[in-house]
Scaffold this active site. Sequence first.
Site, mmCIF file in Angstrom:
data_model
loop_
_atom_site.group_PDB
_atom_site.id
_atom_site.type_symbol
_atom_site.label_atom_id
_atom_site.label_comp_id
_atom_site.label_asym_id
_atom_site.label_seq_id
_atom_site.Cartn_x
_atom_site.Cartn_y
_atom_site.Cartn_z
ATOM 1 N N MET A 299 10.217 3.701 9.051
ATOM 2 C CA MET A 299 10.165 3.960 10.485
ATOM 3 C C MET A 299 10.394 2.680 11.272
ATOM 4 O O MET A 299 9.665 1.702 11.089
ATOM 5 C CB MET A 299 8.805 4.542 10.878
ATOM 6 C CG MET A 299 8.569 5.955 10.425
ATOM 7 S SD MET A 299 6.874 6.505 10.810
ATOM 8 C CE MET A 299 6.017 6.003 9.311
ATOM 9 N N CYS B 117 -0.704 4.881 18.036
ATOM 10 C CA CYS B 117 0.505 4.949 17.208
ATOM 11 C C CYS B 117 0.329 5.959 16.078
ATOM 12 O O CYS B 117 1.243 6.723 15.768
ATOM 13 C CB CYS B 117 0.831 3.574 16.642
ATOM 14 S SG CYS B 117 2.248 3.554 15.526
ATOM 15 N N ASP C 44 0.821 -1.212 0.000
ATOM 16 C CA ASP C 44 0.000 0.000 0.000
ATOM 17 C C ASP C 44 0.858 1.267 0.000
ATOM 18 O O ASP C 44 0.617 2.197 -0.775
ATOM 19 C CB ASP C 44 -0.948 0.011 1.206
ATOM 20 C CG ASP C 44 -1.909 -1.167 1.200
ATOM 21 O OD1 ASP C 44 -2.361 -1.550 0.113
ATOM 22 O OD2 ASP C 44 -2.181 -1.708 2.287
ATOM 23 N N CYS D 131 2.218 -4.613 15.834
ATOM 24 C CA CYS D 131 3.568 -4.840 15.314
ATOM 25 C C CYS D 131 4.510 -5.428 16.344
ATOM 26 O O CYS D 131 5.317 -6.304 16.032
ATOM 27 C CB CYS D 131 4.131 -3.535 14.751
ATOM 28 S SG CYS D 131 4.548 -2.310 16.007
#
Length: 378
Positions: free
Chosen positions: A36, A101, A16, A198
């Site tokens: 990041m 986040c 994406d 994550c």
Amino acid sequence: MSQPKTVVVGLSGGVDSAVSAHLLKEQGYRVIGIFMKNWEDDDDSEYCSTRQDFLDAAAVADVLGIELQAVNFAAEYKDRVFAEFLREYQAGRTPNPDVLCNAEIKFKAFLDHAFAQGADLIATGHYARVRRRDDGLVELLRGLDESKDQSYFLHRLSQTQLDRVLFPVGEIKKTQVRKIAQDIGLPNAKKKDSTGICFIGERPFREFLNRYLASAPGPILTPDGPGGSDQPLQIGTHQGLSFYTLGQSKGLGIGGVREAGFVSQEGKSWFVCRKDVPTNTLYVSQDHDHPWLMKDRLTTVDARWVCGQAPEPHGPLGFKTRYRQADARGHLVRPVCGLAGTAEGFSVVFEESQWAVTPGQSVVVYDQEVCLGGGIIA
């Protein structure tokens, strides 16, 4: 001739964000990619390695012919997101770290870094859209692909943040994103979408939390006692309230129960229907629609509104109490005072009772395609 605007794209290694960078380059922007790194604990483990994601992002940047920088936000993430995640679980609530986040890292730390590098705009691969109104306000809209819409996770963004953001894939379908990636030869065109949190990855959730929170076992009770009585009965022992959430039906460690004249209904699942933190008690029921699981209203704290203030009550709105659910029709009640140290909240009265409304999760408010904001369920 004026210089093209510079857009810094958060390249995650996924398809994406990769296609977002390609589309922006096609539109004439000067595109820079930033990868990041937000988590470092056990980063080399099989569960949560960012190495492959970085290699994928680098391969994408090479194909697109754009610069790629790697930036480490692990300290900011641990302080602003993970610490709050642990506090909420310790208090018996179920937080959504992806929401925090986005507000604290992807659209604050990342945005600040990008603008310090001379960016005019930032972009991500989220399935959402922005619309600029004639009065100067910026609206957050659902992505055109309703099955992939991610506005739920972006509802805490402010006008300042949204005014500097582009969501290129929010205007197209996921199937088109995959096709574009394949047509231009992106190496991650068929890469599986990432899911879950994550920093937990694919590891068992309980195993992860055990490393950070002390577990306190306690009784599992069912309010559906013998012979239909309302006398609670202990049917097991839980491993710590932090490991359970309302509506959960897996991993409870309850098989068929035969005790004190009570016989569980074979083949029917047990559902967590209440967490009593003061007594460290977990309540479960085999009634999917147990009254404790059905709520016709809720109250929030720490409300955030995209336009900066709560909308005026004007008939029914749509509400999501969890991602990937259809909007529930309901009515926004006047703002209520926040708890000590929190922002003002609001209440919602639903037209139909909702199942497993979970404290700590976000309820997000919609007016048709426009995401208005939301709050933390209290």
